[in-house]
Design an enzyme around this catalytic site. Structure first.
Site, mmCIF file in Angstrom:
data_model
loop_
_atom_site.group_PDB
_atom_site.id
_atom_site.type_symbol
_atom_site.label_atom_id
_atom_site.label_comp_id
_atom_site.label_asym_id
_atom_site.label_seq_id
_atom_site.Cartn_x
_atom_site.Cartn_y
_atom_site.Cartn_z
ATOM 1 N N THR A 172 0.825 -1.205 0.000
ATOM 2 C CA THR A 172 0.000 0.000 0.000
ATOM 3 C C THR A 172 0.855 1.249 0.000
ATOM 4 O O THR A 172 1.992 1.246 0.426
ATOM 5 C CB THR A 172 -0.977 0.027 1.203
ATOM 6 O OG1 THR A 172 -1.807 1.175 1.092
ATOM 7 C CG2 THR A 172 -0.235 0.073 2.526
ATOM 8 N N ARG A 173 0.264 2.314 -0.531
ATOM 9 C CA ARG A 173 0.862 3.652 -0.430
ATOM 10 C C ARG A 173 -0.266 4.614 -0.128
ATOM 11 O O ARG A 173 -0.289 5.740 -0.571
ATOM 12 C CB ARG A 173 1.606 4.017 -1.716
ATOM 13 C CG ARG A 173 0.802 3.774 -2.983
ATOM 14 C CD ARG A 173 1.596 4.170 -4.217
ATOM 15 N NE ARG A 173 1.049 3.562 -5.403
ATOM 16 C CZ ARG A 173 0.663 4.252 -6.493
ATOM 17 N NH1 ARG A 173 0.772 5.547 -6.530
ATOM 18 N NH2 ARG A 173 0.197 3.616 -7.546
ATOM 19 N N ASN A 174 -1.252 4.118 0.616
ATOM 20 C CA ASN A 174 -2.452 4.889 0.887
ATOM 21 C C ASN A 174 -2.813 4.778 2.362
ATOM 22 O O ASN A 174 -2.369 3.861 3.038
ATOM 23 C CB ASN A 174 -3.596 4.305 0.046
ATOM 24 C CG ASN A 174 -4.616 5.364 -0.330
ATOM 25 O OD1 ASN A 174 -4.779 6.369 0.367
ATOM 26 N ND2 ASN A 174 -5.317 5.135 -1.422
ATOM 27 N N GLY B 267 -3.506 -5.166 -7.026
ATOM 28 C CA GLY B 267 -4.674 -4.310 -7.219
ATOM 29 C C GLY B 267 -4.940 -4.004 -8.686
ATOM 30 O O GLY B 267 -4.134 -4.306 -9.558
ATOM 31 N N ARG B 268 -6.091 -3.379 -8.901
ATOM 32 C CA ARG B 268 -6.400 -2.831 -10.204
ATOM 33 C C ARG B 268 -5.411 -1.694 -10.448
ATOM 34 O O ARG B 268 -5.157 -0.888 -9.567
ATOM 35 C CB ARG B 268 -7.836 -2.297 -10.142
ATOM 36 C CG ARG B 268 -8.435 -1.916 -11.442
ATOM 37 C CD ARG B 268 -9.894 -1.497 -11.185
ATOM 38 N NE ARG B 268 -10.575 -1.207 -12.439
ATOM 39 C CZ ARG B 268 -10.489 -0.044 -13.073
ATOM 40 N NH1 ARG B 268 -9.778 0.933 -12.564
ATOM 41 N NH2 ARG B 268 -11.130 0.136 -14.217
#
Ligand SMILES: [Zn+2]
Length: 388
Positions: free
Chosen positions: A199-201, A292-293
């Site tokens: 993740t980067r969120n 992920g998409r």
């Protein structure tokens, strides 16, 4: 561990390139300065996160990665780990043998400290545009990866590295672990399968539900946010870290989750980076990896499912990609659903868009509890300048 599907490290050997320093010897060496970002990747090499790489790739491996997404020996590898130098340095390094590396500092005391040795094996030039086209599938200078590549120095130096000094511990680096450490922990927990999540969120409830859907099927979850240079508009590292810690603390079964940071830059190489991300998680001991998409995408450079399709070219990867569809809250289903299991139209979906998020940050207005946990939202709203 009967029935365990934890894969061996990539290339079957966990690299360890840490050595006890011989400071006297290093004092006389030719010294090359590298960026802070590159120092992170050098430590990643030494820790075995980039196993089987033991240093910066030489020309044969470089050409092979660019042309066919594999090292010269056939092992899957899609993003070249390279060290660029200018022409003067190229001349000086060619016959230098062992050289010492120092990191550029931002005024901190030990910035000029020699932290690693590079065993120079070869110096070579490279075709930046051809490389960009292969890795990023475009030569458009507006692509952040292409821009970075075009601005690199003109020569590359390949060779094994030995790190003598780790990067200083900091609040951001408190949760980093080496693959040897994560593998020990996985085995201590008795997990026979582990899902890696990149993740980067900051976490929305939709992300949490997706991760928990994976936990229905597998023993453990490795939450592995990427800490490093990102593009403008991305959330800051400190914020990603503190929101995930708050979420885990209140909503996750501790014995099923590991939270580990990965310190490397986003490259926005889409499908090629999806493979790279999977390889790093395989080295950490993950048996599965959620892709992920538009994974590692930027703008409209990649087809949303290109990062899924590319895994067909790597049946030998030994870490299984999981292609979960994106989750959203469906007002008809009254739960988090996705396109695979929900029959209802767009008008029933509730999602936290980027626009919603920015509105929340600017107005301080908390999103609905079922879209973002209040523990998470509070941290974001009270954070000064949350975006890069
Ligand atoms: Zn529905």
């Amino acid at each position: 561990m009967a029935g365990s599907i934890i894969p061996s490290p990539h290339g079957n050997r966990l690299v360890d390139r840490f050595v006890v320093s011989d400071k006297k010897n290093m004092q006389d060496m030719y010294t090359l300065q590298v960026s802070k970002e590159l120092r992170n990747d050098i430590e990643n090499i030494a820790d075995g996160i980039f196993s089987p790489l033991e240093g910066f790739v030489g020309e044969d491996d470089f050409q092979s990665i660019v042309k066919r997404g594999r090292l010269n020996n056939g092992i899957a590898w899609t993003v070249p780990i390279i060290l660029d130098i200018d022409e003067r340095e190229a001349c000086e390094l060619k016959d230098a043998g062992e050289i010492a590396l120092v990191a550029e500092g931002e005024g901190e005391e030990n910035s000029n400290e020699k932290f690693a040795i590079l065993h120079v094996e070869e110096v070579y030039s490279f075709d930046k545009i051809a490389c960009a086209k292969s890795i990023y599938q475009t030569d458009d200078i507006k692509h952040p990866g292409v821009e970075k590549m075009v601005n690199m120095k003109d020569w590359l130096v390949g060779g094994k590295i030995d790190v003598v000094k780790r990067i200083e511990q900091s609040s951001l680096r408190k949760y980093r672990m080496t693959p040897a450490e994560t593998r020990t922990e996985i085995s201590r927990k008795g997990w026979k399968s582990v899902v890696g999540f990149q993740t980067r969120n900051v976490p929305h409830v939709a992300h949490e539900m997706l991760q928990k859907a994976a936990l229905n099927l597998y023993d453990g979850l490795l939450l592995n946010p990427l800490i490093g240079k990102k593009k403008k508009g991305d959330f800051k590292d400190e914020l990603i870290l503190s929101t995930y810690l708050a979420l885990i603390d209140s909503y996750y079964p501790k014995q099923r989750v590991m939270f580990v940071t990965l310190h490397t830059d986003m490259r926005y190489a889409g499908p090629k980076e999806a493979i790279h991300h999977a390889i790093m998680r395989k080295n950490f001991g993950c048996s599965h990896f959620i892709v992920g998409r538009d994974h590692a995408g930027v703008g409209n450079y990649y087809h949303p499912f290109a990062a899924h399709e590319i895994f067909k070219d790597y049946p030998d990867l030994e870490i299984e990609p999981l292609f979960f569809p994106a989750f959203y809250y469906c007002k008809k289903c009254l739960m988090f659903s996705n396109e695979r299991n929900c029959a209802h139209g767009q008008e029933f979906r509730e999602e936290l868009s980027g626009t919603n998020m920015r509105k929340m940050v600017s107005s301080g207005e908390m999103p609905a509890n079922h879209l973002m946990r209040p523990e998470v939202a509070k941290i974001i709203v009270s954070f000064k300048e949350p975006f890069v």
